[in-house]
Structures are given as C-alpha cells and as structure tokens.
Write an enzyme that holds these catalytic residues in place. Structure first.
Site, PDB file in Angstrom:
ATOM      1  N   ASN A 214      -9.471   4.375  -2.755  1.00 50.80           N
ATOM      2  CA  ASN A 214      -8.925   5.621  -2.132  1.00 50.80           C
ATOM      3  C   ASN A 214      -8.769   6.642  -3.252  1.00 50.80           C
ATOM      4  O   ASN A 214      -8.175   6.552  -4.166  1.00 50.80           O
ATOM      5  CB  ASN A 214      -7.559   5.297  -1.525  1.00 50.80           C
ATOM      6  CG  ASN A 214      -6.620   6.397  -1.060  1.00 50.80           C
ATOM      7  OD1 ASN A 214      -7.087   7.371  -1.213  1.00 50.80           O
ATOM      8  ND2 ASN A 214      -5.313   6.059  -0.369  1.00 50.80           N
TER       9      ASN A 214
ATOM     10  N   HIS B 267     -10.270   9.227   6.497  1.00 52.64           N
ATOM     11  CA  HIS B 267      -9.844   9.277   5.395  1.00 52.64           C
ATOM     12  C   HIS B 267      -9.961   7.750   4.637  1.00 52.64           C
ATOM     13  O   HIS B 267      -9.928   6.770   5.370  1.00 52.64           O
ATOM     14  CB  HIS B 267      -8.574   9.615   5.425  1.00 52.64           C
ATOM     15  CG  HIS B 267      -7.568   9.131   3.713  1.00 52.64           C
ATOM     16  ND1 HIS B 267      -8.056   9.423   2.559  1.00 52.64           N
ATOM     17  CD2 HIS B 267      -6.553   8.729   3.427  1.00 52.64           C
ATOM     18  CE1 HIS B 267      -7.584   9.159   1.486  1.00 52.64           C
ATOM     19  NE2 HIS B 267      -6.345   8.458   2.154  1.00 52.64           N
TER      20      HIS B 267
ATOM     21  N   CYS C 295      -3.856  13.499   0.278  1.00 50.87           N
ATOM     22  CA  CYS C 295      -5.217  12.969   1.036  1.00 50.87           C
ATOM     23  C   CYS C 295      -5.863  13.783   2.141  1.00 50.87           C
ATOM     24  O   CYS C 295      -7.041  13.752   2.431  1.00 50.87           O
ATOM     25  CB  CYS C 295      -5.065  11.647   1.475  1.00 50.87           C
ATOM     26  SG  CYS C 295      -4.430  10.437   0.150  1.00 50.87           S
TER      27      CYS C 295
HETATM   28  O1  UT7 Z   1      -3.934   7.592   1.212  1.00 51.35           O
HETATM   29  C1  UT7 Z   1      -2.699   7.874   1.759  1.00 51.35           C
HETATM   30  C2  UT7 Z   1      -2.231   6.956   2.621  1.00 51.35           C
HETATM   31  N1  UT7 Z   1      -2.235   5.803   2.089  1.00 51.35           N
HETATM   32  C3  UT7 Z   1      -2.204   4.627   3.035  1.00 51.35           C
HETATM   33  O2  UT7 Z   1      -2.603   4.825   4.235  1.00 51.35           O
HETATM   34  C4  UT7 Z   1      -1.908   3.332   2.418  1.00 51.35           C
HETATM   35  C5  UT7 Z   1      -1.501   2.442   3.514  1.00 51.35           C
HETATM   36  N2  UT7 Z   1      -1.140   1.335   3.292  1.00 51.35           N
HETATM   37  C6  UT7 Z   1      -1.757  -0.045   3.003  1.00 51.35           C
HETATM   38  O3  UT7 Z   1      -3.258   0.270   2.626  1.00 51.35           O
HETATM   39  C7  UT7 Z   1      -1.198  -1.255   2.856  1.00 51.35           C
HETATM   40  O4  UT7 Z   1       0.115  -1.247   3.094  1.00 51.35           O
HETATM   41  C8  UT7 Z   1      -1.198  -1.919   1.363  1.00 51.35           C
HETATM   42  C9  UT7 Z   1      -2.850  -2.496   1.039  1.00 51.35           C
HETATM   43  C10 UT7 Z   1      -0.662  -0.959   0.306  1.00 51.35           C
HETATM   44  C11 UT7 Z   1      -0.519  -3.154   1.303  1.00 51.35           C
HETATM   45  O5  UT7 Z   1      -0.847  -4.286   2.329  1.00 51.35           O
HETATM   46  P1  UT7 Z   1       0.140  -4.703   3.378  1.00 51.35           P
HETATM   47  O6  UT7 Z   1      -0.679  -5.556   4.230  1.00 51.35           O
HETATM   48  O7  UT7 Z   1       0.860  -3.555   4.134  1.00 51.35           O
HETATM   49  O8  UT7 Z   1       1.120  -5.624   2.519  1.00 51.35           O
HETATM   50  P2  UT7 Z   1       2.772  -5.546   2.268  1.00 51.35           P
HETATM   51  O9  UT7 Z   1       3.110  -4.558   1.372  1.00 51.35           O
HETATM   52  O10 UT7 Z   1       3.468  -5.737   3.450  1.00 51.35           O
HETATM   53  O11 UT7 Z   1       3.158  -6.900   1.535  1.00 51.35           O
HETATM   54  C12 UT7 Z   1       2.690  -8.076   2.024  1.00 51.35           C
HETATM   55  C13 UT7 Z   1       2.912  -9.010   0.931  1.00 51.35           C
HETATM   56  C14 UT7 Z   1       4.213  -9.391   0.106  1.00 51.35           C
HETATM   57  O12 UT7 Z   1       4.378 -10.518   0.015  1.00 51.35           O
HETATM   58  P3  UT7 Z   1       5.640 -11.131   0.816  1.00 51.35           P
HETATM   59  O13 UT7 Z   1       6.917 -10.341   0.773  1.00 51.35           O
HETATM   60  O14 UT7 Z   1       5.186 -11.470   2.337  1.00 51.35           O
HETATM   61  O15 UT7 Z   1       5.588 -12.631   0.208  1.00 51.35           O
HETATM   62  C15 UT7 Z   1       3.680  -8.474  -0.988  1.00 51.35           C
HETATM   63  O16 UT7 Z   1       4.670  -8.795  -2.182  1.00 51.35           O
HETATM   64  O17 UT7 Z   1       1.698  -9.168   0.096  1.00 51.35           O
HETATM   65  C16 UT7 Z   1       2.376  -9.026  -1.129  1.00 51.35           C
HETATM   66  N3  UT7 Z   1       1.546  -8.234  -1.987  1.00 51.35           N
HETATM   67  C17 UT7 Z   1       0.533  -8.589  -2.787  1.00 51.35           C
HETATM   68  N4  UT7 Z   1      -0.078  -9.799  -2.761  1.00 51.35           N
HETATM   69  C18 UT7 Z   1      -0.873 -10.031  -3.645  1.00 51.35           C
HETATM   70  C19 UT7 Z   1       1.521  -6.996  -2.217  1.00 51.35           C
HETATM   71  N5  UT7 Z   1       0.558  -6.346  -3.061  1.00 51.35           N
HETATM   72  C20 UT7 Z   1       0.022  -7.357  -3.536  1.00 51.35           C
HETATM   73  C21 UT7 Z   1      -1.214  -7.613  -4.243  1.00 51.35           C
HETATM   74  N6  UT7 Z   1      -1.691  -8.890  -4.382  1.00 51.35           N
HETATM   75  N7  UT7 Z   1      -1.925  -6.580  -4.715  1.00 51.35           N
END
Ligand code: UT7
Length: 332
Positions: A285, A255, A114
């Site tokens: 993204n 970004h 990125c």
């Molecule tokens: O471009 C290069 C750099 N990349 C980035 O900067 C991306 C950075 N990361 C992010 O943007 C975020 O981490 C994500 C959008 C990818 C994920 O969001 P998050 O708030 O970090 O979610 P998480 O991975 O901590 O998951 C929280 C909860 C989990 O459930 P439990 O374990 O709390 O019950 C996941 O299973 O959300 C759940 N979850 C979802 N639920 C519905 C994860 N993905 C999804 C989904 N829909 N698509």
C-alpha cells in the site's frame, strides 16, 4: 468550452525490495499470514537520503516525457502526500517543481492520505475547466517507511514507498474530457488511521519520540470493513449517475491496500479480474501513490490504450474517499 484531458501516466518504483520473509526476521509474523490476509508479497523501500519529492520528481519526469509537452508549459504542480519531505514547509510540490527545473509556477500539496491522487485529479480538472490553468502536473508521492513503527505488527507490513504522476491538460475535444470526479470525507472517523504526534495538537516532544506517536497508527479491522463498504458505494453512485454498465469500464483501478478489499469490492460491483488492476502483491500500500503506480503498471504492460475508459476508486485516512471516471487521452 474547455475540457480537462488525462494525457499521461508515469511512476517511480524504488529498486530496493522488502519481502514478507524480511518481516519474519523482525516481527512475530509469517509470509503465509501476510499473503493470506492481504495478498502482499513484497513492497519497495526508498533510500535513507531520498524524500518523497525525489520519488515524485522521477515519476514526474516520465509523465512529462510521455505527455510530449515542454516542461515549462506546466502552470500548476500538485503533490498529494502525507509523507512530505518536511512536516510543515516547504511543500513537496515546490521541491518537485524545483528539481524539475520549472520556471516559477504555482505549486502546493494536498493532504488526503490514500485518496490524495483522486483529490488532485478533481483540483486539476477544476483549474483547467475554469480557464485558470492549461497543463497541470499531479503527483502522488509517499515514503511511508518514514512513518512506520516496525514493532507494530498490525500495520507496518502493508505499506511501501513509491510515486506516480500524470499530466492533465486543457483540450477543446469533449471526447477527451475527464467525465467526472467525486471526492468526499468524514472526519468523524479520524481516529481510525492517524499520526498523533508532531502536529499542532501534540508537537514534537520526548514523549512523542518515546511512544513513537509520529508513526502511523491504524485500526485495521474497522478500517477494512468501512473500506469495502465505501469503495463499492462510491462506484455505484458514479456508474448510476452516468448510466454505465460494467462492460463500459476498461480498467477499474482501486486503491491498493489489501487484495481482500480489492476482491470484495470487485465482486460486489461485478468487475472481472481482467478489468481490475492489482499491484498490491508487488508494491504493498503506497497511499496517495498507489493508484497512479497501479495505472502505470497496467500502462507499461501495454494494457491501457488511447480512449480506454478508466475508473479510479480510492479510500483512506480522514476518512476520505473518491472516484474518477475518464478516457485515457494521450496527445494525438
Ligand atoms: O490504505 C488506507 C486504508 N487502509 C486499509 O484499507 C487497511 C485495512 N485493513 C487491513 O488491511 C487489515 O485489517 C490488516 C491486514 C491490517 C489486518 O488484517 P485483519 O484480518 O483485519 O487482522 P486483525 O487485525 O483482525 O487481526 C487478526 C489476528 C489477531 O490475532 P488474534 O487476536 O485473533 O489472536 C492479530 O493479533 O491476527 C493477528 N495479527 C497478526 N498475525 C500475524 C495481526 N497482525 C499480524 C501479523 N502477523 N502481521
């Protein structure tokens, strides 16, 4: 003394849209969750028979036309991509140069995920300031849908396809000069965002295919925290080095990975909503293409004028990060 001037911006936005509602049909997710956690509403999808070079070619045509230069005056083509048309060779930059019908020209790819477009700005600046090149075409082009695992609900919904391009040219006018570019990396965090299979360590095999190891894997939450920290620290260093205050910056273009990251970084740095360019809601993204696509969006909205001070701020796999500070300097 010769300076490097940022002359033009262009982008290609694939017309096909994939909405969050489309993801609801294939994943255990919801429009509400994706919107709340990322700000993304939709992203663009390239056609099956298109490669990143096709997207980059179309963005380049616009950047060249807006720079008002003869395409055969381009003496270097750099393409930032981690989704090249071909895994090893030829480079996507060679394909873009050929599609543009350029005369034989130096062309190569940059792999910095990125941060790739900001890396490309730094390389173009160095080539021009050393006197080696006069007109550099830089491209960020990605077909991320080619490396997505549509069963991985933690990753696949944030990415989209697209391309952006710019012309950076030699100028003897210091007021047009790119002021500074700072790029860095830390490979100790290489496991946060990876495509494990298909490279020299895990060449293509049945196992790579069965386990979808050639698809992107991201530890989203850990990446999120580092992104906020790194993006804000990087800009603070750049601003301090050049004795700038927030009101000196007309357009802060971070970004576009997640609106929560953009908001957190913008708030930490004190940039207003009006100063901050946001396109993650509409394009998702697009990795190396995200910053030039965002700049092009603001440009086409009539918001970026000649002489405006622009600040890029990127972060991605590697880890890599970088910022670039420059006046937008179309040819007079
Ligand atoms: O471009 C290069 C750099 N990349 C980035 O900067 C991306 C950075 N990361 C992010 O943007 C975020 O981490 C994500 C959008 C990818 C994920 O969001 P998050 O708030 O970090 O979610 P998480 O991975 O901590 O998951 C929280 C909860 C989990 O459930 P439990 O374990 O709390 O019950 C996941 O299973 O959300 C759940 N979850 C979802 N639920 C519905 C994860 N993905 C999804 C989904 N829909 N698509």
């Amino acid at each position: 003394m010769v300076f490097a001037a940022f002359r033009s911006i262009g982008a290609y936005i694939p017309p096909k849209i994939m909405t969050n509602l489309d993801f609801e049909k294939i994943l255990d997710t919801s429009d509400e969750w994706i919107t709340k956690r990322t700000g993304i509403k939709e992203r663009r999808i390239a056609q099956k028979n298109e490669g990143s070079s096709d997207l980059g070619f179309k963005a380049s045509q616009i950047a060249i036309q807006r720079a008002n230069i003869d395409k055969n005056d381009i003496d270097l083509v750099i393409c930032a991509t981690v989704t090249p048309d071909y895994l090893c060779m030829p480079s996507t930059a060679c394909l873009i140069a050929s599609k543009l019908g350029l005369e034989p020209v130096q062309a190569f790819d940059i792999s910095a995920a990125c941060t790739g477009f900001v890396y490309a700005v730094s390389v173009a600046k160095a080539f021009i300031e050393s006197g080696m090149k006069k007109n550099v075409l830089i491209v960020g082009a990605e077909k991320y849908t080619s490396i997505l695992d549509y069963t991985d609900r933690g990753t696949c919904f944030i990415f989209g396809d697209g391309a952006g391009a710019a012309i950076i040219s030699a100028s003897d006018n210091k007021s047009e000069a790119i002021i500074d570019v700072n790029c860095s990396s830390d490979g100790n965090y290489s496991d946060l965002i990876q495509t494990i299979g298909g490279g020299s360590l895990h060449p293509c095999s049945q196992e790579v295919l069965d386990q979808k190891l050639a698809c992107i894997r991201m530890k989203g939450n850990e990446t999120f925290k580092l992104a906020v920290k790194t993006l804000s620290a990087d800009v603070k260093v750049m601003m301090k080095k050049h004795n700038l205050i927030n009101s000196d910056i007309n357009h802060f273009i971070p970004h576009q990975a997640n609106y929560r990251i953009i908001k957190a970084v913008g708030d930490m740095l004190g940039f207003t909503k009006e100063q901050t360019v946001v396109t993650v809601d509409r394009y998702g993204n697009t990795s190396a293409a995200s910053i030039p696509m965002a700049m092009n969006y603001a440009y086409e909205q009539g918001k970026i004028n000649s002489g405006d001070t622009v600040l890029f701020d990127a972060f991605g796999a590697g880890l890599t990060w970088g910022s670039a500070l420059f006046p937008f300097s179309p040819k007079k």
